[in-house]
Design a protein around this motif. Structure first.
Motif, PDB file in Angstrom:
ATOM      1  N   ALA A 156       8.476  87.370 -81.204  1.00  0.00           N
ATOM      2  CA  ALA A 156       7.636  88.422 -80.610  1.00  0.00           C
ATOM      3  C   ALA A 156       8.508  89.661 -80.464  1.00  0.00           C
ATOM      4  CB  ALA A 156       7.088  87.977 -79.262  1.00  0.00           C
ATOM      5  N   PRO A 157       8.703  90.407 -81.552  1.00  0.00           N
ATOM      6  CA  PRO A 157       9.686  91.495 -81.564  1.00  0.00           C
ATOM      7  C   PRO A 157       9.277  92.769 -80.828  1.00  0.00           C
ATOM      8  CG  PRO A 157       8.593  91.356 -83.675  1.00  0.00           C
ATOM      9  CD  PRO A 157       8.087  90.201 -82.860  1.00  0.00           C
ATOM     10  N   ASP A 158       8.038  92.867 -80.342  1.00  0.00           N
ATOM     11  CA  ASP A 158       7.642  94.071 -79.615  1.00  0.00           C
ATOM     12  C   ASP A 158       8.462  94.178 -78.334  1.00  0.00           C
ATOM     13  OD1 ASP A 158       5.748  94.673 -81.530  1.00  0.00           O
ATOM     14  OD2 ASP A 158       4.123  93.674 -80.442  1.00  0.00           O
ATOM     15  N   ARG A 159       9.083  95.327 -78.146  1.00  0.00           N
ATOM     16  CA  ARG A 159       9.983  95.502 -77.005  1.00  0.00           C
ATOM     17  C   ARG A 159       9.216  95.991 -75.785  1.00  0.00           C
ATOM     18  NH1 ARG A 159      14.335  99.216 -79.454  1.00  0.00           N
ATOM     19  NH2 ARG A 159      15.260  99.048 -77.408  1.00  0.00           N
ATOM     20  N   ILE A 160       9.683  95.557 -74.612  1.00  0.00           N
ATOM     21  CA  ILE A 160       9.106  95.949 -73.338  1.00  0.00           C
ATOM     22  C   ILE A 160      10.223  96.428 -72.420  1.00  0.00           C
ATOM     23  CG2 ILE A 160       7.120  94.393 -73.515  1.00  0.00           C
ATOM     24  CD1 ILE A 160       8.580  92.446 -71.656  1.00  0.00           C
ATOM     25  N   VAL A 161       9.836  97.067 -71.316  1.00  0.00           N
ATOM     26  CA  VAL A 161      10.800  97.600 -70.356  1.00  0.00           C
ATOM     27  C   VAL A 161      10.325  97.238 -68.954  1.00  0.00           C
ATOM     28  CG1 VAL A 161      11.973  99.681 -69.539  1.00  0.00           C
ATOM     29  CG2 VAL A 161      11.208  99.560 -71.901  1.00  0.00           C
ATOM     30  N   ASN A 162      11.242  96.773 -68.112  1.00  0.00           N
ATOM     31  CA  ASN A 162      10.924  96.490 -66.717  1.00  0.00           C
ATOM     32  C   ASN A 162      10.895  97.824 -65.967  1.00  0.00           C
ATOM     33  OD1 ASN A 162      11.640  95.927 -63.792  1.00  0.00           O
ATOM     34  ND2 ASN A 162      11.275  93.851 -64.552  1.00  0.00           N
ATOM     35  N   VAL A 163       9.761  98.155 -65.356  1.00  0.00           N
ATOM     36  CA  VAL A 163       9.571  99.460 -64.721  1.00  0.00           C
ATOM     37  C   VAL A 163      10.517  99.653 -63.533  1.00  0.00           C
ATOM     38  CG1 VAL A 163       7.908 100.938 -63.515  1.00  0.00           C
ATOM     39  CG2 VAL A 163       7.190  99.610 -65.488  1.00  0.00           C
ATOM     40  N   LEU A 164      10.681  98.652 -62.683  1.00  0.00           N
ATOM     41  CA  LEU A 164      11.573  98.787 -61.531  1.00  0.00           C
ATOM     42  C   LEU A 164      13.006  99.030 -61.975  1.00  0.00           C
ATOM     43  CD1 LEU A 164      12.224  98.681 -58.513  1.00  0.00           C
ATOM     44  CD2 LEU A 164      12.296  96.177 -58.694  1.00  0.00           C
ATOM     45  N   GLU A 165      13.475  98.261 -62.944  1.00  0.00           N
ATOM     46  CA  GLU A 165      14.847  98.437 -63.423  1.00  0.00           C
ATOM     47  C   GLU A 165      15.036  99.792 -64.101  1.00  0.00           C
ATOM     48  OE1 GLU A 165      15.425  94.933 -65.789  1.00  0.00           O
ATOM     49  OE2 GLU A 165      16.018  93.757 -64.047  1.00  0.00           O
ATOM     50  N   LEU A 166      14.033 100.250 -64.805  1.00  0.00           N
ATOM     51  CA  LEU A 166      14.090 101.562 -65.456  1.00  0.00           C
ATOM     52  C   LEU A 166      14.184 102.669 -64.403  1.00  0.00           C
ATOM     53  CD1 LEU A 166      13.929 103.364 -67.960  1.00  0.00           C
ATOM     54  CD2 LEU A 166      11.445 103.059 -67.921  1.00  0.00           C
ATOM     55  N   ASN A 167      13.352 102.596 -63.380  1.00  0.00           N
ATOM     56  CA  ASN A 167      13.396 103.613 -62.323  1.00  0.00           C
ATOM     57  C   ASN A 167      14.706 103.572 -61.546  1.00  0.00           C
ATOM     58  OD1 ASN A 167      10.892 104.738 -62.925  1.00  0.00           O
ATOM     59  ND2 ASN A 167       9.805 103.284 -61.631  1.00  0.00           N
TER      60      ASN A 167
ATOM     61  N   PHE B  23      13.786  95.394 -74.280  1.00  0.00           N
ATOM     62  CA  PHE B  23      14.152  94.112 -74.873  1.00  0.00           C
ATOM     63  C   PHE B  23      12.905  93.437 -75.445  1.00  0.00           C
ATOM     64  CE2 PHE B  23      12.846  93.225 -70.606  1.00  0.00           C
ATOM     65  CZ  PHE B  23      12.244  91.970 -70.636  1.00  0.00           C
ATOM     66  N   ALA B  24      13.137  92.522 -76.362  1.00  0.00           N
ATOM     67  CA  ALA B  24      12.057  91.740 -76.964  1.00  0.00           C
ATOM     68  C   ALA B  24      12.045  90.373 -76.292  1.00  0.00           C
ATOM     69  CB  ALA B  24      12.263  91.610 -78.466  1.00  0.00           C
ATOM     70  N   PRO B  25      11.082  90.102 -75.427  1.00  0.00           N
ATOM     71  CA  PRO B  25      11.108  88.853 -74.668  1.00  0.00           C
ATOM     72  C   PRO B  25      10.958  87.602 -75.527  1.00  0.00           C
ATOM     73  CG  PRO B  25       9.007  89.957 -74.375  1.00  0.00           C
ATOM     74  CD  PRO B  25       9.894  90.894 -75.139  1.00  0.00           C
ATOM     75  N   GLY B  26      10.353  87.734 -76.688  1.00  0.00           N
ATOM     76  CA  GLY B  26      10.175  86.571 -77.552  1.00  0.00           C
ATOM     77  C   GLY B  26      11.166  86.511 -78.691  1.00  0.00           C
TER      78      GLY B  26
ATOM     79  N   PRO C 246       5.378  93.334 -64.418  1.00  0.00           N
ATOM     80  CA  PRO C 246       6.367  94.367 -64.095  1.00  0.00           C
ATOM     81  C   PRO C 246       6.847  95.161 -65.304  1.00  0.00           C
ATOM     82  CG  PRO C 246       7.449  92.250 -64.224  1.00  0.00           C
ATOM     83  CD  PRO C 246       5.974  91.990 -64.432  1.00  0.00           C
ATOM     84  N   HIS C 247       6.349  94.835 -66.487  1.00  0.00           N
ATOM     85  CA  HIS C 247       6.810  95.474 -67.715  1.00  0.00           C
ATOM     86  C   HIS C 247       5.744  96.380 -68.309  1.00  0.00           C
ATOM     87  CE1 HIS C 247       9.066  91.646 -67.390  1.00  0.00           C
ATOM     88  NE2 HIS C 247      10.075  92.440 -67.684  1.00  0.00           N
TER      89      HIS C 247
END
Length: 184
Positions: A165-176, A158-161, A124-125
């Motif tokens: 694991a500092p690479d940030r990701i975004v949840n698509v459903l929450e963003l929309n 947010f960075a899930p790790g 979902p990210h």
């Protein structure tokens, strides 16, 4: 017959302990400690479920951020990878169609996660780079300044790790959903 009875009793006892009792303890613990997650992380809006934080949905309108491609066609019942090799003509065709859909160009390369499906096909990210890559299209379709859309992306990334694991990701459903709340 007498030699079968102890085995049958042991089988029934094992079944009751390992399946029913253990399952009930784990379910009870999960419902007590983390009920939202234990029930599938379902997001409810206006009293009705609209999706899970854990399973990608196929957004196709320009006003929405698009998720990663899915080998499972976004069907939560069929989570899977495609098992296609990198040399597969079918995989190359799907990647070419995705690159074309995003109108990617050599001077504006598309982030890899927007072209490649995740292992389960339901991630979902998208990466922060993948979200920023789509910001202009989404902003134009919604009549919003790109900066406003990027601010929502940055707020939800947010960075899930954590530090590991500092690479940030975004949840698509929450963003929309956050963009829908802006009213455009």
């Amino acid at each position: 017959m007498n030699h079968i009875l102890p085995s049958l009793r042991l089988w029934i006892a094992t079944l009751l302990i390992c399946v029913l009792a253990y399952g009930a303890v784990v379910l009870g613990f999960a419902q007590t400690v983390a009920p939202f997650q234990a029930n599938g992380s379902i997001i409810v809006q206006d009293g009705r479920p609209i999706g899970s934080r854990l399973i990608a949905q196929n957004f196709t309108q320009d006003r929405y951020f698009w998720p990663r491609p899915s080998a499972a066609d976004y069907n939560g019942m069929g989570a899977m990878g495609s098992n296609l090799s990198p040399t597969s003509d079918k995989l190359k065709q799907r990647a070419a169609e995705t690159v074309s859909r995003y109108a990617a160009a050599q001077d504006d390369p598309i982030p890899a996660d927007l072209v490649a499906a995740s292992g389960g096909g339901l991630d979902p990210h998208i990466s922060l780079a993948g979200a920023r890559y789509q910001a202009g299209r989404v902003a134009a379709a919604r009549g919003l300044p790109v900066r406003s859309v990027e601010a929502v992306i940055d707020r939800l990334a947010f960075a899930p790790g954590g530090a590991f694991a500092p690479d940030r990701i975004v949840n698509v459903l929450e963003l929309n959903m956050a963009l829908d709340k802006l009213g455009r």
